[in-house]
Design an enzyme around this catalytic site. Structure first.
Site, mmCIF file in Angstrom:
data_model
loop_
_atom_site.group_PDB
_atom_site.id
_atom_site.type_symbol
_atom_site.label_atom_id
_atom_site.label_comp_id
_atom_site.label_asym_id
_atom_site.label_seq_id
_atom_site.Cartn_x
_atom_site.Cartn_y
_atom_site.Cartn_z
ATOM 1 N N ASN A 153 28.858 43.358 31.505
ATOM 2 C CA ASN A 153 28.226 42.873 32.738
ATOM 3 C C ASN A 153 29.232 42.909 33.880
ATOM 4 O O ASN A 153 29.967 41.950 34.125
ATOM 5 C CB ASN A 153 27.675 41.461 32.523
ATOM 6 N N GLU A 154 29.237 44.044 34.563
ATOM 7 C CA GLU A 154 30.215 44.288 35.623
ATOM 8 C C GLU A 154 29.884 43.460 36.868
ATOM 9 O O GLU A 154 28.778 42.915 36.976
ATOM 10 C CB GLU A 154 30.211 45.785 35.963
#
Ligand code: GLP
Length: 259
Positions: free
Chosen positions: A152-153
Site C-alpha cells: 500500500n504505497e
C-alpha cells in the site's frame, strides 16, 4: 511521551521473532484445542525470515502443527509466474510452507498471473475468502521505506480493499538487487488493502536496522496520513511494533518491556 502504537525493542531480530513466534504458537495451540482454525496473514521481504525460521523450528522440534492454519499472504507482484524465483509464492514455499504441515488448500496468495480483465474479480474473491475464513486472527507485517504495509504505497486510502497498485520508485529500487536490476522489477502488484489489514484482530509489525528508523518513527509518532500507510496502524486497538535497537533509534517514546 505516550506513543501512538505500542512497541517493543529487542537486542536482535531473532530475539524479537522468538517472542512473535511464541505468541503465534500459543494462538494456534489454543484454537486447535477447541477444534478451530487459526487464520494467519503473512508477509514477505527479508524482515520476516527469522520469524519463519523460528516457526519451522517450533514445528520440527516442538511439535507445533499447522494443520489447523489457514494463511493469506499480503501481496504478489503482477506479471510474475508463481514459479519465478522472486515471486512471493516461491518465497513463501521456500521459507515456510515446504517445511511445515500446512495443507496446500489452506494457503492463499494473490495471483500474479492475471489478465487485466481478471484482476477485479480476483481481488473481490480474495476479500470474500478472508471473510469466509472468519477474518485474520494474526497479521504479520514488514514496512517498506515508503511506509507501505503490504504494497500500500503513499496515497492509498485507509479503507482500501485488495486491489492492483503501482509500485513506488523507491520500492522498486529496494527490490532491484534481488531481481538483478530495476528493469526486471515488476511495476505493479496485487495487495491486500489497508482496510483489509486493519480488520485483523492482532497485528505485529516487524522492522530491523537503521534504514527503517525514520519511517518507523513516522509510523508510530507522526500524523496519521495516507502518505505513510503504516501510520494507519495508530487506529488499530491491538497493533504492536517489534523492533531491534537500530530500527527504534529515532523514537522518542518509551518502549514496552520485552518479556
Ligand atoms: C516489500 C513487501 C513488504 C515488505 C517490504 C520490506 O515491499 N511487499 O511486505 O514489508 O518489502 O522489505 P524488507 O523486509 O526486505 O525490508
Amino acid at each position: 511521551m505516550v506513543t501512538n502504537i505500542p512497541f517493543v525493542v529487542f537486542d536482535s531480530p531473532e530475539a524479537a521473532c522468538r517472542q512473535v513466534a511464541s505468541e503465534i504458537a500459543q494462538l494456534i495451540r489454543e484454537r486447535s484445542s477447541r477444534g478451530r482454525q487459526t487464520v494467519l496473514g503473512l508477509a514477505t521481504g527479508s524482515t520476516p525470515l527469522p520469524l519463519y525460521k523460528e516457526l519451522v523450528r517450533l514445528h520440527q522440534e516442538e511439535g507445533l502443527s499447522f494443520k489447523n492454519v489457514t494463511s493469506f499472504n499480503l501481496d504478489e507482484y503482477l506479471g510474475l509466474n508463481r514459479n519465478h524465483p522472486e515471486s512471493y509464492w516461491t518465497f513463501m514455499h521456500r521459507n515456510l510452507f515446504d517445511h511445515v504441515d500446512i495443507l496446500p488448500e489452506n494457503i492463499q496468495i494473490p495471483s500474479g498471473e492475471l489478465a487485466d480483465d481478471q484482476i477485479e474479480t480476483h481481488c473481490a474473491e480474495y476479500e470474500a475468502r478472508i471473510r469466509k475464513a472468519g477474518g485474520i486472527d494474526f497479521q504479520i507485517l514488514g514496512i517498506g521505506r515508503t511506509g507501505h504495509i503490504g504494497f500500500n504505497e503513499p496515497g492509498t486510502p485507509i479503507e482500501a480493499k485488495t486491489q492492483k497498485i503501482h509500485l513506488d520508485e523507491l520500492t522498486r529500487r529496494d527490490a532491484a538487487p534481488s531481481f538483478g536490476g530495476i528493469e526486471n522489477v515488476p511495476t505493479e502488484a496485487i495487495t491486500m488493502g489497508c482496510g483489509t489489514i486493519l480488520k485483523a484482530r492482532r497485528i505485529a509489525l516487524l522492522a530491523w536496522g537503521s534504514k527503517k528508523a525514520s519511517i518507523v518513527r513516522e509510523a508510530i509518532e507522526g500524523v496519521i496520513t495516507d502518505q505513510v500507510s503504516a501510520s494507519f496502524l495508530q487506529t488499530h486497538p491491538a497493533a504492536t511494533f517489534f523492533l531491534d535497537r537500530e530500527a527504534a533509534a529515532d523514537l522518542h517514546g518509551v518502549a514496552r518491556r520485552a518479556s
